[in-house]
Design a protein around this motif. Structure first.
Motif, PDB file in Angstrom:
ATOM      1  N   VAL A   1     -44.473  62.298  17.819  1.00  0.00           N
ATOM      2  CA  VAL A   1     -45.582  63.145  18.242  1.00  0.00           C
ATOM      3  C   VAL A   1     -46.600  62.287  18.987  1.00  0.00           C
ATOM      4  O   VAL A   1     -47.112  61.301  18.449  1.00  0.00           O
ATOM      5  N   LEU A   2     -46.883  62.666  20.220  1.00  0.00           N
ATOM      6  CA  LEU A   2     -47.803  61.930  21.075  1.00  0.00           C
ATOM      7  C   LEU A   2     -49.008  62.790  21.413  1.00  0.00           C
ATOM      8  O   LEU A   2     -48.964  64.017  21.315  1.00  0.00           O
ATOM      9  N   GLY A   3     -50.076  62.148  21.856  1.00  0.00           N
ATOM     10  CA  GLY A   3     -51.278  62.873  22.266  1.00  0.00           C
ATOM     11  C   GLY A   3     -52.517  62.049  22.016  1.00  0.00           C
ATOM     12  O   GLY A   3     -52.495  61.077  21.247  1.00  0.00           O
ATOM     13  N   ARG A   4     -53.594  62.431  22.668  1.00  0.00           N
ATOM     14  CA  ARG A   4     -54.853  61.714  22.501  1.00  0.00           C
ATOM     15  C   ARG A   4     -55.445  61.935  21.123  1.00  0.00           C
ATOM     16  O   ARG A   4     -55.098  62.889  20.431  1.00  0.00           O
TER      17      ARG A   4
ATOM     18  N   THR B   1     -52.811  67.299  12.451  1.00  0.00           N
ATOM     19  CA  THR B   1     -52.717  68.685  11.988  1.00  0.00           C
ATOM     20  C   THR B   1     -51.283  69.182  12.079  1.00  0.00           C
ATOM     21  O   THR B   1     -50.767  69.818  11.152  1.00  0.00           O
ATOM     22  N   LEU B   2     -50.630  68.883  13.186  1.00  0.00           N
ATOM     23  CA  LEU B   2     -49.235  69.300  13.368  1.00  0.00           C
ATOM     24  C   LEU B   2     -48.337  68.675  12.306  1.00  0.00           C
ATOM     25  O   LEU B   2     -47.480  69.353  11.723  1.00  0.00           O
ATOM     26  N   LEU B   3     -48.539  67.396  12.029  1.00  0.00           N
ATOM     27  CA  LEU B   3     -47.730  66.718  11.020  1.00  0.00           C
ATOM     28  C   LEU B   3     -47.954  67.328   9.631  1.00  0.00           C
ATOM     29  O   LEU B   3     -47.007  67.506   8.856  1.00  0.00           O
TER      30      LEU B   3
ATOM     31  N   THR C   1     -45.468  66.387  22.655  1.00  0.00           N
ATOM     32  CA  THR C   1     -46.769  65.970  23.156  1.00  0.00           C
ATOM     33  C   THR C   1     -47.786  67.081  22.918  1.00  0.00           C
ATOM     34  O   THR C   1     -47.616  68.209  23.381  1.00  0.00           O
ATOM     35  N   VAL C   2     -48.841  66.744  22.170  1.00  0.00           N
ATOM     36  CA  VAL C   2     -49.863  67.718  21.796  1.00  0.00           C
ATOM     37  C   VAL C   2     -51.038  67.603  22.761  1.00  0.00           C
ATOM     38  O   VAL C   2     -51.604  66.523  22.943  1.00  0.00           O
ATOM     39  N   ALA C   3     -51.410  68.722  23.367  1.00  0.00           N
ATOM     40  CA  ALA C   3     -52.551  68.747  24.289  1.00  0.00           C
ATOM     41  C   ALA C   3     -53.034  70.175  24.441  1.00  0.00           C
ATOM     42  O   ALA C   3     -52.223  71.100  24.594  1.00  0.00           O
TER      43      ALA C   3
ATOM     44  N   VAL D   1     -42.191  69.685  24.559  1.00  0.00           N
ATOM     45  CA  VAL D   1     -41.049  68.881  24.116  1.00  0.00           C
ATOM     46  C   VAL D   1     -40.493  68.089  25.286  1.00  0.00           C
ATOM     47  O   VAL D   1     -40.327  68.611  26.389  1.00  0.00           O
ATOM     48  N   GLY D   2     -40.201  66.814  25.053  1.00  0.00           N
ATOM     49  CA  GLY D   2     -39.639  65.974  26.099  1.00  0.00           C
ATOM     50  C   GLY D   2     -38.816  64.857  25.505  1.00  0.00           C
ATOM     51  O   GLY D   2     -38.651  64.745  24.286  1.00  0.00           O
ATOM     52  N   GLU D   3     -38.289  63.998  26.361  1.00  0.00           N
ATOM     53  CA  GLU D   3     -37.515  62.844  25.914  1.00  0.00           C
ATOM     54  C   GLU D   3     -38.447  61.733  25.479  1.00  0.00           C
ATOM     55  O   GLU D   3     -39.583  61.635  25.946  1.00  0.00           O
ATOM     56  N   ALA D   4     -37.973  60.881  24.565  1.00  0.00           N
ATOM     57  CA  ALA D   4     -38.775  59.751  24.111  1.00  0.00           C
ATOM     58  C   ALA D   4     -39.134  58.870  25.285  1.00  0.00           C
ATOM     59  O   ALA D   4     -38.322  58.612  26.167  1.00  0.00           O
ATOM     60  N   GLY D   5     -40.384  58.427  25.303  1.00  0.00           N
ATOM     61  CA  GLY D   5     -40.831  57.554  26.367  1.00  0.00           C
ATOM     62  C   GLY D   5     -41.279  58.293  27.604  1.00  0.00           C
ATOM     63  O   GLY D   5     -41.718  57.672  28.573  1.00  0.00           O
ATOM     64  N   GLY D   6     -41.137  59.642  27.602  1.00  0.00           N
ATOM     65  CA  GLY D   6     -41.592  60.407  28.756  1.00  0.00           C
ATOM     66  C   GLY D   6     -40.522  60.475  29.817  1.00  0.00           C
ATOM     67  O   GLY D   6     -39.500  59.794  29.793  1.00  0.00           O
ATOM     68  N   ALA D   7     -40.729  61.307  30.813  1.00  0.00           N
ATOM     69  CA  ALA D   7     -39.752  61.497  31.863  1.00  0.00           C
ATOM     70  C   ALA D   7     -39.988  60.517  32.998  1.00  0.00           C
ATOM     71  O   ALA D   7     -41.091  60.092  33.277  1.00  0.00           O
TER      72      ALA D   7
END
Length: 245
Positions: free
Chosen positions: A33-36, A43-45, A191-193, A199-205
């Motif tokens: 889970v990524l995000g600022r 909260t998501l976790l 990625t939370v925003a 949803v995406g691949e690890a490390g980003g596209a």
């Protein structure tokens, strides 16, 4: 496990932290889970782990048992290390003495067996939190910034532990702002925003660009913290004496 239309806000009139989230964590899968900071990762976790109940929507087919490790372990409790781990094992319906001792040894907690939780350093307390989550053999392991506060040896163990849980058929959900995502092969990202989850691949596209910046040595720690707070991966910090972090 699936989150179907999950929404959450703190208080009946509070702002929505998450709105109508639809994501799936497959059996034996790993999600990062990524995000600022403040985006809603924790909260998501907590919703996924069952610590919080959704304000709307539902979490379906949550694996059991759940191993939950918050970002900051609540150490203000009247237990010794071994007493706490034994009590938590009982909460999960088992007292596997061999499992308790195995995680005490593996995480370097043996010198602190009789130490009260409130007397531990942050890093050592985090190891206790990690141990209690792993003792029951979790079907779902939820880790909120698991590398935070750990020493180098313990940080190296985290990807190894994740791989073992997955190999046993469990699922892992982990938040990350340290740039450790690449050490969890096969993971996908959420990625939370702005209240949504992508949803995406690890490390980003696509390709990753590495940008080097120079700051006064005294500003390095604050600069690293600010970059990570904005969701950037910090690959390393070096001085004229070489790589420092």
């Amino acid at each position: 496990m699936r989150l179907d239309g999950v929404s959450y806000r703190y208080g009946r009139r509070g702002p929505w932290v998450l709105r109508e989230v639809d994501v799936e964590l497959p059996e034996g899968g790993t999600v990062v889970v990524l995000g600022r900071n403040g985006a809603g990762k924790s909260t998501l976790l907590q919703l996924a782990a069952g610590v919080l109940r959704p304000s709307g929507g539902v979490v379906r087919e949550r694996p059991s048992p759940v191993g939950w490790v918050p970002e900051r372990f609540p150490a203000d409790q009247p237990f010794t290390v071994v007493g706490y781990l034994t009590a938590m094992a009982r909460v999960h319906g088992t007292v596997e003495r061999n499992a308790i001792e195995a995680w005490i040894d593996r995480l370097g907690l043996a010198p602190y067996r009789g130490t009260r939780l409130g007397e531990l350093s942050k890093g050592t307390a985090q190891k206790v939190g990690l141990a209690q989550a792993l003792i029951p053999g979790p079907g779902l392991l939820v880790l909120d910034e698991p590398w935070e506060g750990l020493d180098a040896a313990a940080r190296e163990l985290v990807p190894e532990i994740v791989a073992e849980v997955v190999a046993a058929g469990g699922s892992v959900l982990v938040s990350d702002h340290r740039g450790e995502t690449g050490r969890l092969p096969g993971a996908v990202t959420w990625t939370v925003a702005d209240g949504t989850v992508t949803v995406g691949e690890a490390g980003g596209a696509g390709e990753t660009a590495i940008i080097e910046i120079a700051v006064p040595a005294g500003d390095a720690e604050a600069t690293v913290a600010a970059l990570r707070a904005d969701g950037h991966d910090v690959v390393g910090v070096r001085t004229t004496a070489g790589v420092r972090a």
